[in-house]
Design a protein around this motif. Structure first.
Motif, short mmCIF file in Angstrom:
data_model
loop_
_atom_site.label_atom_id
_atom_site.label_comp_id
_atom_site.label_asym_id
_atom_site.label_seq_id
_atom_site.Cartn_x
_atom_site.Cartn_y
_atom_site.Cartn_z
N LEU A 1 0.83 -1.21 0.00
CA LEU A 1 0.00 0.00 0.00
C LEU A 1 0.87 1.25 0.00
O LEU A 1 0.56 2.23 -0.70
N GLY A 2 1.96 1.25 0.77
CA GLY A 2 2.85 2.41 0.77
C GLY A 2 3.42 2.67 -0.61
O GLY A 2 3.46 3.82 -1.08
N LYS A 3 3.84 1.60 -1.28
CA LYS A 3 4.39 1.76 -2.64
C LYS A 3 3.29 2.21 -3.62
O LYS A 3 3.53 3.07 -4.48
N ALA A 4 2.11 1.63 -3.49
CA ALA A 4 1.01 1.99 -4.39
C ALA A 4 0.59 3.44 -4.22
O ALA A 4 0.26 4.13 -5.20
N LEU A 5 0.60 3.93 -2.97
CA LEU A 5 0.26 5.34 -2.73
C LEU A 5 1.25 6.27 -3.41
O LEU A 5 0.85 7.26 -4.06
N ASN A 6 2.53 6.00 -3.27
CA ASN A 6 3.55 6.83 -3.91
C ASN A 6 3.41 6.79 -5.42
O ASN A 6 3.48 7.84 -6.10
N PHE A 7 3.19 5.59 -5.95
CA PHE A 7 3.05 5.43 -7.40
C PHE A 7 1.80 6.17 -7.91
O PHE A 7 1.86 6.92 -8.89
N SER A 8 0.67 5.96 -7.25
CA SER A 8 -0.58 6.57 -7.70
C SER A 8 -0.54 8.09 -7.58
O SER A 8 -1.02 8.81 -8.47
N MET A 9 0.03 8.60 -6.49
CA MET A 9 0.11 10.05 -6.30
C MET A 9 0.93 10.69 -7.42
O MET A 9 0.52 11.68 -8.03
N ALA A 10 2.08 10.10 -7.70
CA ALA A 10 2.92 10.63 -8.77
C ALA A 10 2.23 10.52 -10.12
O ALA A 10 2.30 11.44 -10.96
N HIS A 11 1.54 9.42 -10.33
CA HIS A 11 0.88 9.18 -11.61
C HIS A 11 -0.25 10.20 -11.86
O HIS A 11 -0.36 10.75 -12.96
N TYR A 12 -1.07 10.44 -10.83
CA TYR A 12 -2.18 11.37 -10.99
C TYR A 12 -1.69 12.80 -11.15
O TYR A 12 -2.26 13.59 -11.92
N LYS A 13 -0.67 13.18 -10.42
CA LYS A 13 -0.14 14.54 -10.54
C LYS A 13 0.45 14.76 -11.93
O LYS A 13 0.27 15.83 -12.53
N ALA A 14 1.16 13.73 -12.45
CA ALA A 14 1.71 13.84 -13.80
C ALA A 14 0.59 13.92 -14.83
O ALA A 14 0.67 14.70 -15.81
N TYR A 15 -0.45 13.14 -14.62
CA TYR A 15 -1.58 13.17 -15.55
C TYR A 15 -2.26 14.53 -15.52
O TYR A 15 -2.67 15.06 -16.56
N LYS A 16 -2.38 15.11 -14.33
CA LYS A 16 -2.99 16.43 -14.20
C LYS A 16 -2.17 17.47 -14.95
O LYS A 16 -2.72 18.36 -15.63
N GLU A 17 -0.84 17.38 -14.87
CA GLU A 17 0.02 18.32 -15.59
C GLU A 17 -0.17 18.19 -17.10
O GLU A 17 -0.21 19.19 -17.82
N ARG A 18 -0.32 16.96 -17.58
CA ARG A 18 -0.53 16.77 -19.02
C ARG A 18 -1.85 17.35 -19.47
O ARG A 18 -1.95 17.93 -20.55
N VAL A 19 -2.88 17.21 -18.63
CA VAL A 19 -4.17 17.79 -18.98
C VAL A 19 -4.10 19.31 -19.00
O VAL A 19 -4.66 19.99 -19.87
N GLU A 20 -3.40 19.90 -18.02
CA GLU A 20 -3.25 21.35 -17.96
C GLU A 20 -2.55 21.89 -19.19
O GLU A 20 -2.83 23.00 -19.66
N LYS A 21 -1.62 21.09 -19.74
CA LYS A 21 -0.89 21.51 -20.94
C LYS A 21 -1.63 21.14 -22.23
O LYS A 21 -1.12 21.43 -23.32
N GLY A 22 -2.78 20.51 -22.09
CA GLY A 22 -3.56 20.16 -23.27
C GLY A 22 -3.06 18.96 -24.01
O GLY A 22 -3.41 18.74 -25.18
N GLN A 23 -2.25 18.13 -23.36
CA GLN A 23 -1.70 16.94 -24.00
C GLN A 23 -2.66 15.76 -23.83
O GLN A 23 -3.30 15.61 -22.80
N SER A 24 -2.71 14.91 -24.85
CA SER A 24 -3.60 13.76 -24.81
C SER A 24 -3.05 12.71 -23.86
O SER A 24 -1.85 12.51 -23.77
N ALA A 25 -3.94 12.05 -23.20
CA ALA A 25 -3.53 10.97 -22.29
C ALA A 25 -4.30 9.69 -22.59
O ALA A 25 -4.53 8.87 -21.73
N SER A 26 -4.73 9.56 -23.83
CA SER A 26 -5.56 8.40 -24.20
C SER A 26 -4.79 7.10 -24.10
O SER A 26 -5.38 6.02 -24.05
N ASP A 27 -3.44 7.19 -24.08
CA ASP A 27 -2.66 5.96 -23.99
C ASP A 27 -2.59 5.42 -22.57
O ASP A 27 -2.14 4.31 -22.35
N ASP A 28 -3.03 6.20 -21.59
CA ASP A 28 -2.95 5.78 -20.20
C ASP A 28 -4.26 5.10 -19.80
O ASP A 28 -5.23 5.77 -19.42
#
Length: 635
Positions: A532-559
């Protein structure tokens, strides 16, 4: 002598034909009082009544059938009323079977309450003449009455579910008013028939066992109970908590319940048959279209006595407080409870929320009557498993908020009514089979509360709250990462929060390891806390990176993981479904701002979960240190 009789018959036939023509002429001239005088005056009544058997069916086809319609009722109400009176009169003299068939057809096709009532009054006379003969014909007649009630139009929200505010106005709906008026008319129809049955159709002194075959008393009993099912059951308002004035629905329900109880004699009699129908699988005779032995017992046939209607009958007896004062008191509360669980399960499995409400209220009432804990041996009955499955489906997935809340309350009361072994078996079985994370988290918390209560009591802990059984249950409650590090944390967030709270609780509460918590902790760390500790770190980083891509208007359909989570949350936003559905289904893309809001909500949920994780880990470490210090001081 024979020639004289033939001459008399011919003379009567001529007089009868003349009487028929006279009635038609008087109706044509709108001399309705004149028609009545033919059968009411002292001079005319006896002779004309004697002639009615010769012309009864002609009078029905030529006069009554044509004039008993909505068009005539609206344009010439006096003609309608006169035809109504004639129909009731000729019903005393017409050939029974022929007129009965005609009335059955017209009852099913009745276009209004007035037309329905006119033919129902005639059927009442016919059935009184029929007596106890040909019970099959009586059954067909009553079925035609019920068919008409069942086919009356009703507002859709009755089947979809309605709240308390709608329930208070339900009888003001025009279609509901019409249905209740039909039920009240049927009440007037059945009253003299029921009184006659109770007076004459009684068990002979030499008859030891109840006759459950096809006889008039049993047919009417089934009819009364059948009327308590749909559509009347859709109007049940027992879930409205505030006091209501005595409604028409209550009056109709009470009247039907009382008649059914009187005909049964023992209102609990059907409970034995309910278990036969719901528990034991009987062979189906395809040639006859009935189940084995059901030909000897009409109460075993679903078409004659639907189980959901039987459930509504006992709902009226228990929840509606309609149990007769002279009802037998010899039935053990446990027998009543186990029998009612069958019926509650039947109601919970119906599609309509009003019937599901009744199922919950019914079992809730029986739970309140149990004085002693129910032994775990009762769980050998398979109905408990089916009941829990139906109940949890409502608690987890019903769109009716009030229904889910009541279901959760009933589920808790149901678990608590058993002994410790029974509680443990129910909770363990549900945690092993359910897929709803919120409900599973609640059940885990419930087990924690049971252990807490046991810890407060003096004496050794019961076996189910310590040692091997405690360990098995604890791992079910807290180890909820089905895909290890790759698990969707947001999908399991509710249950994970409950799991972390359980760990924090036992870390503080059971420092002496009375339950065996600390012995189970290494497995919990390996199966839950570390991944769970590893999953939390992974998920937090993943969602924040995804949010940055959305803010920049980049597609994330591959995720695919992110798209699946976005789809699930978008379902909640658009109210087009329920969260946690098929994760692989693609939904139409939502706007950039909506995506950012969804992602922000997801990150907040992860931060909350991470905070609970850190607090639980800290409590475990602190308690472990205290345990080590205590062990060193003891040594």
């Amino acid at each position: 002598m024979q020639e004289q009789e033939m001459e008399v018959d011919m003379a009567d036939a001529v007089e009868a034909s003349n009487l028929l023509q006279l009635i038609k002429q008087l109706l044509l001239e709108k001399a309705y009082d004149g028609v009545r005088m033919l059968f009411e005056s002292a001079q005319e009544s006896e002779r004309n009544t004697r002639l009615l058997p010769h012309i009864a069916m002609h009078l029905y086809h030529d006069v009554c059938s044509e004039n008993l319609s909505d068009e005539v009722n609206s344009q010439e109400p006096e003609l309608f009323d006169c035809s109504d009176e004639l129909l009731k009169l000729l019903a005393k003299f017409a050939p029974l079977q022929e007129l009965m068939l005609e009335l059955m057809e017209r009852l099913e096709e009745s276009s209004s309450l007035n037309v329905f009532g006119a033919h129902l009054r005639a059927l009442q006379v016919v059935l009184q003449r029929q007596g106890r003969d040909k019970p099959q014909a009586v059954e067909w007649s009553l079925q035609s009455v019920f068919t008409r009630l069942r086919e009356l139009p009703l507002p859709k929200y009755l089947s979809e579910g309605y709240d308390e505010a709608q329930a208070r106005l339900i009888e003001q709906n025009e279609q509901v008013e019409d249905l209740l008026a039909h039920y009240i008319t049927v009440g007037l129809f059945r009253q003299p028939l029921c009184s006659e049955i109770l007076q004459h159709d009684v068990r002979a002194p030499s008859q030891t066992f109840k006759d459950c075959g096809l006889n008039r008393r049993n047919i009417f009993t089934c009819f009364f109970i059948q009327l308590l099912g749909r559509p009347l059951a859709l109007l049940e308002m027992s879930h409205v908590k505030e006091d209501l004035t005595r409604t028409y629905v209550q009056q109709v329900t009470e009247s039907l319940s009382q008649d059914a109880s009187q005909c049964l004699g023992d209102p609990f009699y059907l409970l034995n048959l309910v278990e036969q129908r719901a528990r034991w699988q009987r062979k189906l005779d395809a040639a006859k279209g009935v189940y084995e032995m059901s030909c000897r017992n009409v109460f075993l046939i679903e078409e004659k006595l639907p189980l959901h209607a039987v459930a509504m009958y006992y709902h009226s007896l228990f929840v509606g407080n309609q149990l007769p004062p002279n009802a037998p008191r010899i039935y053990a509360p446990l027998f009543l409870f186990e029998s009612i669980v069958y019926l509650s399960e039947v109601l919970l499995k119906q599609q309509e929320p009003p019937l599901q409400y009744c199922g919950l209220r019914l079992v809730e009432h029986l739970l309140s009557t149990l004085g002693n804990p129910v032994l775990s041996s009762s769980l050998q009955l398979d109905v408990h498993k089916r009941f829990c499955e139906a109940l949890c489906k409502i608690v987890g997935y019903s769109p009716q908020v009030a229904l889910r809340q009541l279901g959760l309350h009933v589920l808790r009361q149901y678990v608590l009514v058993f002994d410790d072994q029974g509680k443990y078996l129910i909770l363990k079985n549900l945690l092993e089979t359910l897929q709803h994370d919120g409900l599973m988290g609640y059940l885990g918390g419930m087990y924690k509360d049971l252990v807490d209560k046991a810890l407060e009591e003096s004496g050794p802990l019961p076996e189910v709250y310590s040692g091997k059984l405690f360990r098995e249950m604890l791992l079910l409650c807290v180890c909820v990462l089905p895909h290890d590090v790759k698990s969707d944390l947001l999908l399991h967030a509710d249950r994970l929060c409950h799991a972390l709270n359980i760990l924090r609780y036992f870390a503080v509460r059971d420092k002496k390891d009375v339950t065996g918590f600390w012995q189970a902790l290494p497995d919990i760390v390996r199966r839950l806390l570390d991944p769970l500790g590893k999953a939390l770190n992974f998920s937090m980083a993943h969602y924040k990176a995804y949010k940055e891509r959305v803010e920049k208007g980049q597609s994330a359909s591959d995720d695919e993981l992110m798209q699946r989570q976005l789809n699930m949350l978008a379902v909640n936003i658009t109210n087009s479904g329920m969260a946690g559905g098929d994760g692989d289904s693609r939904l139409p893309d939502i706007g950039r701002q909506e995506k950012l809001e969804v992602l922000a909500s997801s990150i907040t949920s992860l931060e909350t979960l991470q905070s609970l994780y850190l607090i639980a880990s800290e409590k475990l470490e602190q308690s472990a240190c205290l345990r080590r210090k205590a062990a060193q001081s003891d040594s």
